[in-house]
Design a protein around this motif. Structure first.
Motif, PDB file in Angstrom:
ATOM      1  N   THR A   1      -6.407   3.965   5.953  1.00 44.31           N
ATOM      2  CA  THR A   1      -5.913   5.274   5.520  1.00 44.31           C
ATOM      3  C   THR A   1      -5.915   6.295   6.659  1.00 44.31           C
ATOM      4  N   THR A   2      -5.773   5.828   7.892  1.00 42.71           N
ATOM      5  CA  THR A   2      -5.795   6.754   9.028  1.00 42.71           C
ATOM      6  C   THR A   2      -4.615   7.713   9.025  1.00 42.71           C
ATOM      7  N   SER A   3      -3.552   7.391   8.298  1.00 46.48           N
ATOM      8  CA  SER A   3      -2.404   8.301   8.274  1.00 46.48           C
ATOM      9  C   SER A   3      -2.734   9.617   7.586  1.00 46.48           C
TER      10      SER A   3
ATOM     11  N   THR B   1       0.811  -1.221   0.000  1.00 49.36           N
ATOM     12  CA  THR B   1       0.000   0.000   0.000  1.00 49.36           C
ATOM     13  C   THR B   1       0.848   1.277   0.000  1.00 49.36           C
ATOM     14  N   ALA B   2       2.153   1.127  -0.018  1.00 48.33           N
ATOM     15  CA  ALA B   2       3.036   2.280   0.178  1.00 48.33           C
ATOM     16  C   ALA B   2       2.847   3.355  -0.873  1.00 48.33           C
ATOM     17  N   TYR B   3       2.591   2.973  -2.112  1.00 47.53           N
ATOM     18  CA  TYR B   3       2.461   3.966  -3.175  1.00 47.53           C
ATOM     19  C   TYR B   3       1.029   4.481  -3.285  1.00 47.53           C
TER      20      TYR B   3
ATOM     21  N   ASP C   1      -0.900   4.997   0.580  1.00 48.17           N
ATOM     22  CA  ASP C   1      -0.228   5.768   1.628  1.00 48.17           C
ATOM     23  C   ASP C   1       0.308   7.104   1.158  1.00 48.17           C
ATOM     24  N   THR C   2       0.576   7.239  -0.150  1.00 48.08           N
ATOM     25  CA  THR C   2       1.356   8.397  -0.576  1.00 48.08           C
ATOM     26  C   THR C   2       0.813   9.086  -1.821  1.00 48.08           C
ATOM     27  N   ALA C   3       0.449   8.353  -2.862  1.00 48.57           N
ATOM     28  CA  ALA C   3       0.150   8.976  -4.152  1.00 48.57           C
ATOM     29  C   ALA C   3      -1.200   9.665  -4.198  1.00 48.57           C
TER      30      ALA C   3
END
Length: 328
Positions: A281-283, A229-231, A234-236
């Motif tokens: 997606t709590t971040s 899920t990093a891209y 979490d980020t894109a």
């Protein structure tokens, strides 16, 4: 109050400088409960609508399995808000609450009378609050309405149906004071009234929609760090209701070009999402609301499908070309 997205867990441009060429601005709307007026940007609030302009209606076929009286849904929302307030002030007697809920439901009855159904406001977006909307040289207000029922025969079946109005606010004149409302609706598609706290962020394409070599490098990176899920997640791309950018994360189908009838590739305009964030997606919870747990996870309380996203696209060639939708 300002809402600010926390720094992302990964610096994508440091890892993949080539992504800079694909960056786009997006605006997270950060809706929160409030009482907007016609001169405010809002979700579910009143529209700056010309008194002499007919209110839009829907004449499409409807699926009525989830229909309830519209007046009941509004009253139910008020009841839930009051119940939440009373619960915070002290304990509730749930037997009493069940009786109250049953009595409320019994007060309202309505059936579809077959006439074209009035649409309801989904969003009013003033360009002064929500930048990067199209055609800023001609318009300063975008209004998004939809029919709050399931439509079995549309391009994205069993979802609401959108209509848009692009306006210059100073040309509106006298404002319609009492817009018509539908007799019935699906509660899932009736937004709570919210004011907006817009925030511009930078987004990047879905990994599957990037050039092959860059997509392969990103895939190898996520495999190396053991975080799939990093891209995308979490980020894109940001979750929640937002405008422009790259829209929602394609989760149930792979991305494909959304093409207008004129041949132009359409672009994300408005993302109607189920909730502001969820367990994955709590971040993305704003810095100013750290420690609030789930209090602001879903202020609008619309539900798309089984918790999906309904993406509205527009044709950059002309505002007169019909937009398209996709659910993912």
């Amino acid at each position: 109050m300002t809402r600010t997205t926390p720094p992302r867990p990964y610096d994508l441009l440091a890892l993949f400088p080539e992504l800079a060429a694909h960056a786009r601005p997006a605006v997270r709307l950060h809706p929160r409960h409030g009482e907007p007026g016609v001169h405010d940007s809002s979700i579910g609030g009143p529209l700056l609508w010309p008194a002499e302009e007919p209110w839009p209606t829907c004449s499409l076929e409807h699926e009525d399995l989830n229909d309830e009286p519209y007046a009941y849904v509004l009253a139910w929302h008020d009841y839930l808000d009051d119940r939440d307030r009373r619960q915070k002030e002290g304990g509730l007697d749930w037997d009493v609450e069940r009786r109250r809920a049953d009595e409320l439901e019994a007060r309202f009855t309505a059936e579809d009378d077959g006439a074209p159904a009035p649409l309801i406001p989904l969003a009013q977006l003033y360009y002064r609050d929500v930048p990067h909307l199209p055609w800023a040289d001609r318009y300063d207000l975008l209004q998004v309405l939809w029919c709050p029922r399931d439509h079995p025969e549309t391009e994205t079946p069993f979802n609401p149906a959108f209509q848009l109005r692009w306006r210059s606010a100073e040309q509106v004149g006298p404002v319609l004071a009492d817009p018509p409302v539908p007799l019935v609706c699906s509660e899932n598609y009736v937004p709570r009234q919210c004011v907006l706290h817009p925030e511009t962020i930078t987004e990047y394409p879905d990994a599957l929609d990037l050039p092959a070599d860059l997509a392969a490098a990103i895939r190898a990176w996520t495999e190396r760090i053991g975080d799939s899920t990093a891209y995308n997640w979490d980020t894109a791309k940001a979750p929640g209701l937002k405008t422009t950018g790259y829209g929602g994360v394609w989760g149930i189908i792979d991305p494909y070009p959304i093409l207008c009838e004129c041949g132009e590739r359409q672009l994300p305009l408005f993302t109607a999402a189920t909730g502001e964030f969820d367990g994955g997606t709590t971040s993305w919870r704003p810095v100013e609301e750290a420690g609030t747990e789930w209090e602001f996870a879903d202020p609008v309380k619309i539900v798309i499908g089984r918790g999906y996203t309904l993406q509205l696209y527009y044709c950059p060639a002309s505002e007169d070309h019909p937009g398209r939708t996709e659910m993912f």
